[in-house]
Design an enzyme around this catalytic site. Structure first.
Site, PDB file in Angstrom:
ATOM      1  N   ASP A 335       1.027  -1.250   0.194  1.00 49.02           N
ATOM      2  CA  ASP A 335      -0.112  -0.006  -0.079  1.00 49.02           C
ATOM      3  C   ASP A 335       0.977   1.249  -0.136  1.00 49.02           C
ATOM      4  OD1 ASP A 335      -2.733   1.099   0.295  1.00 49.02           O
ATOM      5  OD2 ASP A 335      -1.788   1.946   2.240  1.00 49.02           O
ATOM      6  N   GLU A 364       1.887   0.185  -4.854  1.00 43.54           N
ATOM      7  CA  GLU A 364       0.646   0.924  -4.986  1.00 43.54           C
ATOM      8  C   GLU A 364       1.378   2.383  -5.482  1.00 43.54           C
ATOM      9  OE1 GLU A 364      -3.433   2.762  -3.689  1.00 43.54           O
ATOM     10  OE2 GLU A 364      -1.679   2.425  -2.370  1.00 43.54           O
TER      11      GLU A 364
END
Length: 619
Positions: A335, A364
């Site tokens: 993330d 990400e």
């Protein structure tokens, strides 16, 4: 010999003495990692010992166990912690290592377990462009065990009537429907974070972690997680774990008794990140902007952690290694890749990929810029010499370009030419075929909505996703034409129909889907199952042609396979001359359309229906 009553009395007296002695011995509220392994490439493991009610700073630690020694003992600002580093030699055997703690004349022993590292080279597989990932938000997919909807001692229970509350989906619900997922034709599951999020509200999404070693018990706990992974592997499905390095939840147990103030980025008043990921690679960045990006909090309930603290850095890296070895996951989705300290993230990825060379990590990078996205991929030659060691990056430029190309009129640089222009920039990436490509995810509008709820445009986008370069990812419910607006997150995180007892319809069966949903499902299923056996699509050479009349043509080619893709984004049938494509056709006279299974003549021209993708195996 003592009479029996007196023997019993003496026995219970001894038990009481032992019990009293045990009460006087310090216990630990947390020992992390809870266990470790022999055979790891790095022989050291740093163990965190924590007791919120005791002073551990005066303790010394010793070990008597063949092949295991203590190389370092460290105290921190908070006396409730002690960090002990064990060195585990290659000759050490699995077992319970007695770590003896001494303070003055008092001693006690903690049995720390070391296990044998798995020797199964096929257990942890990684993922690549031969795979298609299926993203699931566990709380919103299926409720397999209503008994864990509410857990004593945990703040939130399940309330399906609350859009931002927990709905009760769990790991058993996923396990119960793996046949459906397998039948669809994907090869890997990416689950939004499953670790404990015992926050006071709105943490169903999983990104406010409160225990890095515990799967949320409302999902079924650690055992349920291992069970679903093992079941996936037995069915030929891989599992990707969603991890967070940038922040934790404000109800994480660490936050209630911080080892040191420096473990969290703290400000005189709440300071939010500016969310400008491009600042990190900006050659003209100001320290003010860069600091606010990296150190500012993601949200009021998500404290930003400082990965530059050496003890915390080791703690986080070990946590990743622990989950890989313990659970046997095949990959990680990281993330908010640009938000943590980038040098720590490079070291983290280096250590993980060194220990598990067959592994894969996708970071990400939510930036709509090819150059800035490429900055984060391993092998990129950056002006600041930064190397991320990150094999795969999320291709947000891809995601944002596809709906534009489908929805706007054709022009010099619009319509299908946007797709051509996008891929023409692939020279920037060290390896564009390792990019994670997608049309939507849990944070943005559903692709069917972005495609104007037009099933034909929807199919065009999917055909491009599943036949061009990269590692495709689909989001649960895409096959059902879910169409939520990303302006409000719960709109794109709706419950899968049929995943809960009492649901009026179940989209897990053909009978529970509408005609349009079955058409979308069948289209996806056909392409996904076909794709599994297509090396040309997995790793083959890509040759594309500048779109004319809003028709995009490209070829994928390996030694033994050739595929021609024609994307007609016009609202009427077009006749396509094949003369420009002779360099790729090389005299081939026919092919077979993958979707219809009809034979296609490749001699002079092809008629392509309006808003249609023709995927042709060239014979």
């Amino acid at each position: 010999m003592l009479p029996r009553p007196r023997i019993a009395l003496v026995f219970f007296f001894l038990l009481s003495i032992i019990a009293q002695a045990q009460k006087k011995q310090p216990t630990f509220h947390h020992v992390e990692p809870p266990f470790w392994w022999t055979g790891m490439k790095n022989p050291s493991v740093q163990i965190l010992f924590h007791n919120k009610d005791a002073d551990l700073s005066s303790l010394s630690a010793t070990v008597k166990y063949d092949g295991v020694t203590i190389s370092e003992t460290k105290t921190v600002e908070n006396p409730h912690y002690l960090f002990v580093t064990l060195n585990i030699s290659p000759t050490a055997k699995a077992g319970k290592v007695p770590v003896t703690f001494t303070a003055g004349k008092k001693t006690f022993t903690y049995q720390y377990e070391i296990k044998s590292k798995s020797g199964d080279t096929n257990r942890i597989q990684g993922f690549n462009s031969s795979d298609v990932l299926y993203l699931i938000m566990p709380d919103r997919f299926a409720n397999g065990d209503p008994a864990n909807d509410s857990i004593p001692g945990m703040f939130e229970g399940a309330h399906r009537d609350q859009p931002e509350g927990r709905h009760g989906g769990d790991l058993k619900g996923i396990a119960d429907h793996l046949d459906y997922i397998k039948d669809l034709g994907v090869t890997a599951l990416w689950l939004n974070p499953v670790l404990e999020n015992n926050q006071r509200k709105s943490s169903y999404h999983g990104y406010a972690i409160t225990d890095l070693y515990q799967v949320d018990r409302r999902f079924g706990g650690n055992e349920a997680y291992l069970s679903v992974i093992n079941k996936c592997h037995s069915m030929g499905l891989k599992v990707i774990q969603d991890m967070v390095m940038n922040h934790i939840g404000n109800d994480h147990w660490l936050m209630h008794d911080l080892p040191a103030k420096g473990w969290i980025h703290q400000f005189p008043e709440f300071t939010r990140s500016n969310y400008q990921g491009n600042v990190i690679s900006d050659p003209y960045q100001s320290k003010y902007d860069a600091t606010k990006m990296s150190n500012g909090w993601f949200d009021t309930t998500m404290p930003d952690v400082d990965q530059t603290d050496p003890l915390f850095a080791t703690y986080l890296i070990q946590n990743t290694l622990w989950w890989i070895e313990h659970a046997g996951i095949d990959g990680i989705r990281m993330d908010t890749q640009p938000y943590p300290d980038k040098h720590f993230m490079a070291q983290w990825a280096k250590v993980v990929m060194h220990e598990y060379p067959q592994f894969n990590i996708v970071g990400e990078v939510w930036i709509n810029s090819v150059a800035t996205t490429a900055y984060w991929q391993k092998g990129m030659i950056n002006k600041d010499s930064y190397q991320s060691n990150l094999p795969t990056v999320t291709d947000f430029p891809f995601c944002f370009t596809v709906p534009q190309a489908l929805n706007e009129p054709a022009g010099w640089d619009t319509g299908m030419r946007r797709l051509y222009t996008l891929l023409s920039q692939d020279f920037i990436y060290p390896d564009a075929n390792r990019n994670l490509t997608f049309l939507d995810n849990h944070d943005m509008s559903r692709f069917f909505l972005s495609a104007g709820k037009d099933l034909k445009k929807f199919k065009l986008g999917l055909a491009f996703l599943l036949t061009t370069r990269g590692i495709p990812q689909l989001y649960y419910g895409t096959e059902l034409l879910m169409d939520g607006d990303g302006g409000y997150h719960p709109n794109v995180r709706k419950d899968f129909p049929g995943g809960w007892p009492g649901d009026k319809t179940s989209a897990f069966s053909r009978q529970g889907r509408t005609e349009a949903q079955n058409e979308a499902f069948d289209f996806m299923k056909t392409l996904l199952h076909w794709r599994k056996s297509q090396p040309a699509v997995h790793n083959g050479k890509l040759t594309h042609f500048i779109p004319e009349n809003n028709i995009y043509v490209y070829f994928r080619e390996s030694n033994s396979h050739r595929v021609m893709v024609i994307l007609n984004a016009n609202d009427q049938e077009k006749t396509l001359s094949l003369a420009p494509f002779t360099e790729c056709l090389r005299g081939a006279g026919r092919g077979v359309d993958v979707i219809s299974q009809a034979e296609v003549s490749l001699r002079d021209q092809v008629n392509v229906p309006a808003y249609t993708a023709m995927i042709i195996e060239v014979k």
